[in-house]
Design a protein around this motif. Sequence first.
Motif, PDB file in Angstrom:
ATOM      1  N   TYR A   1       0.816  -1.215   0.000  1.00 31.99           N
ATOM      2  CA  TYR A   1       0.000   0.000   0.000  1.00 31.99           C
ATOM      3  C   TYR A   1       0.853   1.269   0.000  1.00 31.99           C
ATOM      4  CZ  TYR A   1       1.180  -0.218   4.962  1.00 31.99           C
ATOM      5  OH  TYR A   1       1.864  -0.287   6.151  1.00 31.99           O
ATOM      6  N   LEU A   2       2.072   1.172   0.534  1.00 32.57           N
ATOM      7  CA  LEU A   2       2.965   2.331   0.604  1.00 32.57           C
ATOM      8  C   LEU A   2       3.322   2.821  -0.798  1.00 32.57           C
ATOM      9  CD1 LEU A   2       4.572   4.003   2.785  1.00 32.57           C
ATOM     10  CD2 LEU A   2       6.526   2.581   2.206  1.00 32.57           C
ATOM     11  N   TYR A   3       3.631   1.875  -1.685  1.00 32.32           N
ATOM     12  CA  TYR A   3       4.074   2.232  -3.044  1.00 32.32           C
ATOM     13  C   TYR A   3       2.915   2.397  -4.020  1.00 32.32           C
ATOM     14  CZ  TYR A   3       8.393   0.657  -0.908  1.00 32.32           C
ATOM     15  OH  TYR A   3       9.454   0.526  -0.061  1.00 32.32           O
ATOM     16  N   VAL A   4       1.784   1.768  -3.719  1.00 27.96           N
ATOM     17  CA  VAL A   4       0.619   1.838  -4.612  1.00 27.96           C
ATOM     18  C   VAL A   4      -0.284   3.019  -4.259  1.00 27.96           C
ATOM     19  CG1 VAL A   4      -1.450   0.609  -5.421  1.00 27.96           C
ATOM     20  CG2 VAL A   4       0.680  -0.636  -5.053  1.00 27.96           C
ATOM     21  N   ILE A   5      -0.389   3.330  -2.968  1.00 27.66           N
ATOM     22  CA  ILE A   5      -1.335   4.375  -2.538  1.00 27.66           C
ATOM     23  C   ILE A   5      -0.634   5.596  -1.932  1.00 27.66           C
ATOM     24  CG2 ILE A   5      -3.305   4.905  -1.038  1.00 27.66           C
ATOM     25  CD1 ILE A   5      -4.014   1.882  -1.161  1.00 27.66           C
ATOM     26  N   ILE A   6       0.137   5.388  -0.857  1.00 29.31           N
ATOM     27  CA  ILE A   6       0.628   6.519  -0.051  1.00 29.31           C
ATOM     28  C   ILE A   6       1.617   7.400  -0.806  1.00 29.31           C
ATOM     29  CG2 ILE A   6       1.909   7.147   2.036  1.00 29.31           C
ATOM     30  CD1 ILE A   6       0.625   4.707   3.397  1.00 29.31           C
ATOM     31  N   ILE A   7       2.672   6.808  -1.404  1.00 30.29           N
ATOM     32  CA  ILE A   7       3.691   7.621  -2.094  1.00 30.29           C
ATOM     33  C   ILE A   7       3.111   8.339  -3.321  1.00 30.29           C
ATOM     34  CG2 ILE A   7       5.879   7.524  -3.389  1.00 30.29           C
ATOM     35  CD1 ILE A   7       6.824   5.399  -1.371  1.00 30.29           C
ATOM     36  N   PRO A   8       2.350   7.641  -4.227  1.00 28.51           N
ATOM     37  CA  PRO A   8       1.721   8.361  -5.360  1.00 28.51           C
ATOM     38  C   PRO A   8       0.788   9.490  -4.896  1.00 28.51           C
ATOM     39  CG  PRO A   8       1.621   6.002  -5.734  1.00 28.51           C
ATOM     40  CD  PRO A   8       2.097   6.188  -4.323  1.00 28.51           C
ATOM     41  N   LEU A   9       0.050   9.239  -3.801  1.00 30.74           N
ATOM     42  CA  LEU A   9      -0.862  10.266  -3.266  1.00 30.74           C
ATOM     43  C   LEU A   9      -0.075  11.465  -2.755  1.00 30.74           C
ATOM     44  CD1 LEU A   9      -3.895  10.763  -2.690  1.00 30.74           C
ATOM     45  CD2 LEU A   9      -3.509   9.845  -0.398  1.00 30.74           C
ATOM     46  N   ALA A  10       1.038  11.218  -2.061  1.00 30.07           N
ATOM     47  CA  ALA A  10       1.885  12.306  -1.547  1.00 30.07           C
ATOM     48  C   ALA A  10       2.453  13.136  -2.699  1.00 30.07           C
ATOM     49  CB  ALA A  10       3.015  11.728  -0.703  1.00 30.07           C
ATOM     50  N   ILE A  11       2.852  12.468  -3.804  1.00 30.16           N
ATOM     51  CA  ILE A  11       3.390  13.174  -4.987  1.00 30.16           C
ATOM     52  C   ILE A  11       2.307  14.032  -5.629  1.00 30.16           C
ATOM     53  CG2 ILE A  11       4.295  12.858  -7.333  1.00 30.16           C
ATOM     54  CD1 ILE A  11       5.720  10.318  -6.219  1.00 30.16           C
ATOM     55  N   LEU A  12       1.094  13.490  -5.760  1.00 29.98           N
ATOM     56  CA  LEU A  12      -0.030  14.243  -6.342  1.00 29.98           C
ATOM     57  C   LEU A  12      -0.359  15.471  -5.502  1.00 29.98           C
ATOM     58  CD1 LEU A  12      -2.571  11.504  -7.518  1.00 29.98           C
ATOM     59  CD2 LEU A  12      -1.458  13.221  -8.943  1.00 29.98           C
ATOM     60  N   ILE A  13      -0.360  15.299  -4.189  1.00 27.24           N
ATOM     61  CA  ILE A  13      -0.645  16.422  -3.285  1.00 27.24           C
ATOM     62  C   ILE A  13       0.443  17.489  -3.405  1.00 27.24           C
ATOM     63  CG2 ILE A  13      -0.778  17.073  -0.840  1.00 27.24           C
ATOM     64  CD1 ILE A  13      -2.229  14.387  -0.361  1.00 27.24           C
ATOM     65  N   GLY A  14       1.700  17.053  -3.551  1.00 29.73           N
ATOM     66  CA  GLY A  14       2.813  17.988  -3.736  1.00 29.73           C
ATOM     67  C   GLY A  14       2.680  18.794  -5.021  1.00 29.73           C
ATOM     68  N   LEU A  15       2.269  18.137  -6.112  1.00 31.76           N
ATOM     69  CA  LEU A  15       2.073  18.822  -7.402  1.00 31.76           C
ATOM     70  C   LEU A  15       0.899  19.806  -7.321  1.00 31.76           C
ATOM     71  CD1 LEU A  15       2.594  15.815  -9.868  1.00 31.76           C
ATOM     72  CD2 LEU A  15       4.131  17.770  -9.540  1.00 31.76           C
ATOM     73  N   LEU A  16      -0.147  19.402  -6.603  1.00 30.37           N
ATOM     74  CA  LEU A  16      -1.309  20.280  -6.421  1.00 30.37           C
ATOM     75  C   LEU A  16      -0.913  21.531  -5.638  1.00 30.37           C
ATOM     76  CD1 LEU A  16      -4.406  20.454  -6.904  1.00 30.37           C
ATOM     77  CD2 LEU A  16      -4.707  19.407  -4.661  1.00 30.37           C
ATOM     78  N   LEU A  17      -0.081  21.360  -4.626  1.00 30.55           N
ATOM     79  CA  LEU A  17       0.400  22.496  -3.835  1.00 30.55           C
ATOM     80  C   LEU A  17       1.204  23.465  -4.699  1.00 30.55           C
ATOM     81  CD1 LEU A  17       0.619  23.726  -0.975  1.00 30.55           C
ATOM     82  CD2 LEU A  17       2.710  22.413  -0.655  1.00 30.55           C
ATOM     83  N   LEU A  18       2.029  22.918  -5.592  1.00 33.19           N
ATOM     84  CA  LEU A  18       2.820  23.734  -6.514  1.00 33.19           C
ATOM     85  C   LEU A  18       1.901  24.531  -7.440  1.00 33.19           C
ATOM     86  CD1 LEU A  18       5.838  24.247  -7.175  1.00 33.19           C
ATOM     87  CD2 LEU A  18       5.635  22.506  -8.976  1.00 33.19           C
ATOM     88  N   TYR A  19       0.832  23.883  -7.916  1.00 30.54           N
ATOM     89  CA  TYR A  19      -0.144  24.540  -8.802  1.00 30.54           C
ATOM     90  C   TYR A  19      -0.837  25.692  -8.075  1.00 30.54           C
ATOM     91  CZ  TYR A  19      -4.170  25.132 -11.903  1.00 30.54           C
ATOM     92  OH  TYR A  19      -5.118  25.659 -12.737  1.00 30.54           O
ATOM     93  N   ILE A  20      -1.221  25.444  -6.806  1.00 35.22           N
ATOM     94  CA  ILE A  20      -1.896  26.472  -5.986  1.00 35.22           C
ATOM     95  C   ILE A  20      -0.989  27.695  -5.829  1.00 35.22           C
ATOM     96  CG2 ILE A  20      -2.730  26.986  -3.644  1.00 35.22           C
ATOM     97  CD1 ILE A  20      -4.660  25.248  -5.170  1.00 35.22           C
TER      98      ILE A  20
END
Length: 619
Positions: free
Chosen positions: A435-454
Motif C-alpha cells: 500500500y505504501l508504493y501503490v497508494i501513499i507515495i503516489p498520493l503524496a506526490i499528487l498532493i505535492g504537485l497540487l500544492l505547486l499549482y496552488i
Amino acid sequence: MKHSESLSEVNQSVDTSKRTGWRRILSFIGPAYLVSVGYMDPGNWATDIAGGSKFGYQLIWILLMSNLIALLLQSLSARLGIVRGLDLAQASRNAYPKWINIPLFGLAQTAIIACDLAEIIGMAIGLQLLFGLPLIWGISVTIFDTVLLLFLLNKGMRKMEAFIVSMVFIVGLSFLVEMFIVEPSLKDIVKGFEPSMLSGDALYIAIGIIGATVMPHNLYLHSSLVQTRKFERDQKGIKEAIKFNFIDTAVALNLAFFVNAAILILAAAAFYKNGLHEVAEIQDAHKLLQNIFGNVAPALFAIALIAAGQSSTVTGTLAGQIVMEGHLKLRIQPWLRRLITRLLAIIPAFFTIMWFGESALGGLLILSQVVLSLQLGFAVIPLIHFTSDKKTMKGFAIKPWVKVLAWVSSLMIVGLNVKLVVEEITGWSSSGGWYLYVIIIPLAILIGLLLLYIFIYPFLSSRKEEHNNVPHGVALDIESVEKISYSRIGITVDFSKNDRNTIRHALLQGGKHANYYLIHVVETAAARYHGNSVLDYETQSDAENLEKYRTNLKELGYQATAHIGYGGTVNAIVEISKQNNLELLVMGAHGHQGLKDLILGTTVNSVRHKVTIPVLIVR
C-alpha cells in the motif's frame, strides 16, 4: 438557499456601531478566542509533553516562534474576512478554477476530520482519567457535542463565544494552579527563550510543535468569524475593525501561548527534572503527576484536557461548515452536517480501539497531526495571495515587509511539515507494505504537485476574478411581468386547523376557473403494505373528511376532486401531482421547531425537491 454569507446563521449578528469607548473595543472581542482553542487542543498537548519531558525548557523559544507565525497568519485571515466579506474557502472558489476546489475541499475536510479526531481522543482520555470511563464509552459520548453546538448556535454568537472563553479560562486556570504545585525554575524558563541549534529528536519534536500549532482549519474559521461583527463598511470602519480584531487576536493567541508553554514547563519541571525523559503519552503524564504530586495536579490536568477537547470540537465543526459552503456551494441541514463531521472522526477512533486496543490511540493521535500538516500549505499560500492583491483588497493589501514575513513563515512551515511527512513515510517503508508504493507515495506526490499549482496559478493567471459571491450567481434583469394563471392546483390537507388557511391561499391562486385536487395521504402500517386495497378505520374516516372538503368547495362554486395516497407521504404526494399534471402545489407548513422539526418537519422540503412545479408553502 436564502443566504450567501459565510456562517449565515450568525453573520453580522453582533452590532458594534451603537457602542463607544471600551465597550466598542469589547464588542469586537471574541472571534480570536474561538480560534485560539485550536492552539491548545490535545494534539498540542502530546508534542508539548514530549518536548518538556525530553529536553526540559530548551524548546520554549520554538513555542514563541510558532506563536508569532500564528499571530501573523491569523491577522491576515481576519483582514481577508473584514475587507472582502469572504471567508478563505469562498475566496479560493472565486480565484481558482472550478475543478481545483474539489480537491481543496477534500483536503480541508480531511484536515478537519483529523483535527476532530485529536479532540475526540483527548476528551475520551480526559473522561477516563477523571471518571474512570472506558475510552470506547468516552469516544461514544463525544457524539453529543453536535447537539451542544446546535444549541449554542441557536442561542447566538455571543453565547457561543462566552462558552468557549469559559472553557479556555478553565484550561488556563488549571495550568496556573499547577505551576504553583510543580514550582518550575524561573531562571531555566528565561534561558529557554534563547534560540539554540536543534538536531535529531529535538528537531523532530520542534517540527511537531510547529505543525500542531498552526492549523489550517483555524485560517478558514477566523476569516468567517470576523464577519459576525456588524460595522460601517467605509474606509474608517474597515480600518478600525482590522485594528480591534488584531488586538483580539494578539490577546487570545498569547493566552494560547501561555497554555502551551505551561504544558511544556509542567512536563519539564515534573518529568525532565526527575529523570523521566520518555513521557509521550497523555495518560503517562497524568499517572506520573499523581505519583509525584498527589491527587490535585492530575485532576486539574484531566479537567483542562476535557475543556480543551470540548471547545476545540465546537470550532472544528464550524470550520467544516465553512469549507463545505465555500468550496462546493453546498448547504445541508446544520445538525446533519455536524453529525457527519463527528461520525467521520469517531469511526477511525472507535475501530482503532476495537481492533488494536486502547494503547494504539497514541499512534492515531500522531497520525492525525501528520494528516493535518499535509493540508497546511493549501490554506496558507492562497491566504497570502489574496491579502497581497491590491485590486481586490481595496487599499488594505498587506505591506511589502508583511508579505516577505508571511512568505518566509509559510516556506518554513510547509518545509518543516514536508520534512515531517517524508520522515513518517520513511519510517513506514521499513514495514515494506504494498500500500505504501501503490497508494501513499503516489498520493503524496499528487498532493505535492497540487500544492505547486496552488502557488503558481495566481502569478500566471490573467483571468479576471468572477464577481460571484458564493453561493449565488449575478442578478438577472427582470423584464415585463405577465400574470400567471394556474388551472390545475393541488392542495395537501391533513384535517388539522391549518387546512383552512392552506385551502384559502390555494383558492386565491386559481379563483373559480381552476380545478382543485385535494390530496391526503394515509400513513398507517396497513396502508404502507396494502396500498389502495386497504379498508381500515383511518382510511375510511379520511375518505369521508376529504369528501366533506370537496362538497364544501363545490357549494362555494369551486371545482374540486379528492385524491387519497397511501404509505410514504412524500412519494404519494409526488405521484398524485405527476398523474394529474398539476401546475401548482399548495402545502401547509406546521411550524415545527427543535426535535419536532427533526422528526416531523421533513415532508415539505422533500416534496419540493422531487416535483418540477412551483410549490406554495403556507404557514
